[in-house]
Design an enzyme around this catalytic site. Structure first.
Site, short mmCIF file in Angstrom:
data_model
loop_
_atom_site.label_atom_id
_atom_site.label_comp_id
_atom_site.label_asym_id
_atom_site.label_seq_id
_atom_site.Cartn_x
_atom_site.Cartn_y
_atom_site.Cartn_z
N THR A 11 0.82 -1.22 0.00
CA THR A 11 0.00 0.00 0.00
C THR A 11 0.86 1.27 0.00
O THR A 11 0.71 2.14 -0.85
CB THR A 11 -0.93 -0.01 1.23
OG1 THR A 11 -1.65 -1.24 1.24
CG2 THR A 11 -1.91 1.14 1.20
N ALA A 31 12.45 19.87 -4.75
CA ALA A 31 13.65 19.15 -4.30
C ALA A 31 14.91 19.77 -4.92
O ALA A 31 16.00 19.61 -4.38
CB ALA A 31 13.55 17.67 -4.69
N LYS A 100 6.29 2.73 11.95
CA LYS A 100 6.31 3.13 13.38
C LYS A 100 6.86 2.06 14.29
O LYS A 100 7.46 2.36 15.32
CB LYS A 100 4.93 3.57 13.87
CG LYS A 100 3.85 2.52 13.71
CD LYS A 100 2.89 2.94 12.66
CE LYS A 100 2.25 1.76 12.01
NZ LYS A 100 1.36 2.13 10.94
N VAL A 127 3.85 8.66 12.32
CA VAL A 127 2.75 9.05 13.23
C VAL A 127 1.82 9.99 12.47
O VAL A 127 2.27 10.96 11.86
CB VAL A 127 3.27 9.78 14.49
CG1 VAL A 127 2.12 10.18 15.39
CG2 VAL A 127 4.28 8.93 15.23
N GLU A 185 -3.67 -2.34 9.74
CA GLU A 185 -2.39 -3.03 9.63
C GLU A 185 -2.64 -4.42 9.03
O GLU A 185 -3.76 -4.92 9.07
CB GLU A 185 -1.77 -3.20 11.02
CG GLU A 185 -1.44 -1.89 11.70
CD GLU A 185 -0.43 -1.07 10.91
OE1 GLU A 185 0.69 -1.53 10.69
OE2 GLU A 185 -0.80 0.04 10.48
N ASP A 196 -0.67 -0.20 17.83
CA ASP A 196 -0.23 0.79 16.83
C ASP A 196 -0.21 2.19 17.47
O ASP A 196 0.79 2.92 17.36
CB ASP A 196 -1.19 0.73 15.64
CG ASP A 196 -0.88 1.75 14.58
OD1 ASP A 196 0.11 1.56 13.85
OD2 ASP A 196 -1.61 2.75 14.47
N LYS A 200 2.97 4.86 18.37
CA LYS A 200 2.94 6.26 17.92
C LYS A 200 3.09 7.24 19.09
O LYS A 200 3.82 8.22 18.98
CB LYS A 200 1.66 6.51 17.14
CG LYS A 200 1.65 5.79 15.78
CD LYS A 200 0.28 5.84 15.14
CE LYS A 200 0.28 5.20 13.75
NZ LYS A 200 -1.09 4.99 13.24
N1 HSE Z 1 -3.23 1.01 10.76
C1 HSE Z 1 -2.83 2.37 10.92
C2 HSE Z 1 -4.06 3.19 11.25
C3 HSE Z 1 -2.18 2.86 9.67
O1 HSE Z 1 -5.17 2.68 11.09
O2 HSE Z 1 -3.92 4.32 11.68
C4 HSE Z 1 -1.49 4.17 9.81
O3 HSE Z 1 -0.43 4.09 10.72
#
Ligand code: HSE
Length: 400
Positions: A11, A31, A100, A127, A185, A196, A200
């Site tokens: 992705t 850039a 992360k 994050v 994820e 997750d 973060k």
């Molecule tokens: N699985 C994570 C979310 C993806 O739903 O925020 C982004 O870090």
């Protein structure tokens, strides 16, 4: 021309290629030179893909190629990402990542390695997906002591909480929907159990205190126990249930927690719905600030990764300073935090009041056979003692 390699064509990796392709003109201008994808590392073949001829399966091809000056990691997970990151930096290549898990675990070490070699290790997408929060913390909020940093840091769970609340939808159905939309994820346990968000908030806390914060030390609760009944009560109270990651400066350290909270409409995070993320920052000079935007998904996340690549190209001969030392910060026990608790129990009013004293009762239409109430302000130790004395607690959600 700067030649880069992208690790992982899932992705985010394919999003990085797409952003570089679609916005080529403006990116080249910003850039200062063209950015070309020379290799894409993936285990799979991609027959018919326009970048089919750039696919490689052996990382050594990338590591040993002196033409590659930036390695962009979008595979996720700690290994082999960490080995590849170290290999890239030791080979004199800059490193950018959206990962992360990697940064929460090894961010300080990778930054130190990059610093020693005059290289960069950037992780702006790790994050908040596409929301600029890492760079503002590092560059713009440097005059402040950050007293609180809290936020909706996981798009999947926020999407699920929003759908469950607004549509009365089922947990499993909304999870499937979030997975199909590419927010979740690979293993959605990391989303719904709060892991997750935990990584973060560990990264954000490390950046605000300038030291290593171990995510393993952050008390983490997910959303798996939130039910349609809780949603009904929240609605009756004019509140929303949201999974928050939060850190509060307490003396010389921080208290950090990941847990579902009931928010009212005076809270700036109350209006954050769907897959959106937001990070609230309270500085001792700044006061309050909030960063809001697309927190997950292919192109928002890829946009932040490409912004890092551009920053690297602009600073290819110098290290961009990042305050995150490897010395560990000992977090304080999350039970030192004070707040109110929403509780559901089958116990009687007299039993409740004997233990919790004066409380505010909550009624929701159609729910019988239990009592719901909100406690007075208490710290986590007092709550635990009281909960044990009362027993029979069906649900407990923090109220912010
Ligand atoms: N699985 C994570 C979310 C993806 O739903 O925020 C982004 O870090």
């Amino acid at each position: 021309m700067v030649k880069i390699a992208v690790l992982g064509y899932g992705t985010i990796g394919s999003g990085v290629v797409e952003v570089l392709e679609k916005n080529r003109t403006v990116i080249t201008k910003r850039a200062g030179e063209e950015i070309a994808v020379k290799y894409i590392l993936d285990l799979r073949e991609f027959p018919g893909d326009p970048y089919e001829d750039r696919i490689v399966h052996d990382y050594e091809v990338i590591r040993k190629d002196p033409e590659i000056s930036v390695v962009v990691e979008a595979m996720g997970g700690v290994e082999p990402a960490f080995t590849f990151a170290k290999g890239a930096i030791l080979a004199g290549k800059h490193f950018a990542t959206s990962n992360k898990a990697l940064i929460a675990k090894h961010g300080a070490e990778l930054i130190a390695m990059a610093r020693e070699s005059g290289l960069n290790c950037l992780f702006g997408a790790s994050v908040g997906g596409g929301i600029p929060i890492i760079r503002p913390l590092n560059c713009c909020l440097t005059a402040d002591v950050i007293e609180e940093i809290s936020g909706i840091l996981n798009g999947t769970t926020n999407y699920m909480m929003t759908k469950m609340s607004e549509e009365g939808a089922d947990f499993d159905d909304v999870l499937k929907d979030a997975q199909q939309k590419g927010f979740a994820e690979a293993d959605p346990t990391a989303d719904i159990e709060g892991h997750d968000a935990c990584r973060k908030i560990a990264i954000l806390t490390s950046l605000v205190c300038g030291q290593q914060v171990d995510f393993e030390e952050i008390h983490t609760e997910g959303i798996t126990k939130i039910t349609a009944t809780d949603m009904k009560y929240a609605r009756a109270m004019g509140r929303k249930i949201r999974l928050l990651g939060a850190s509060y400066k307490t003396g010389d350290s921080y208290c950090a927690i990941v847990a579902p909270y009931m928010l009212d409409d005076t809270n700036p995070l109350y209006g954050v719905n769907g897959v959106f993320n937001a990070v609230f920052v309270r500085g001792n000079m700044l006061g309050d600030a909030m960063f809001y935007g697309s927190g997950a998904g292919k192109l928002p996340t890829a946009s932040a990764v490409v912004a890092d690549i551009i920053d690297i190209v602009r600073h290819k001969d110098e290290h961009i300073p990042l305050e995150w030392r490897p010395e560990k910060l000992d977090l304080l026990d999350y039970r030192q935090l004070s707040g109110r608790y929403f509780i559901r129990t089958a116990k009687s009013v007299s039993e409740i009041e004997k233990v919790f004293g004066s409380v505010s009762y909550v009624k929701a239409e159609g729910i019988v056979g239990e009592t719901a109430f909100v406690t007075d302000v208490m710290d986590g130790y007092a709550y635990e003692q009281a909960a044990e004395r009362l027993g029979g607690i069906l649900q407990c959600i923090r109220v912010k």
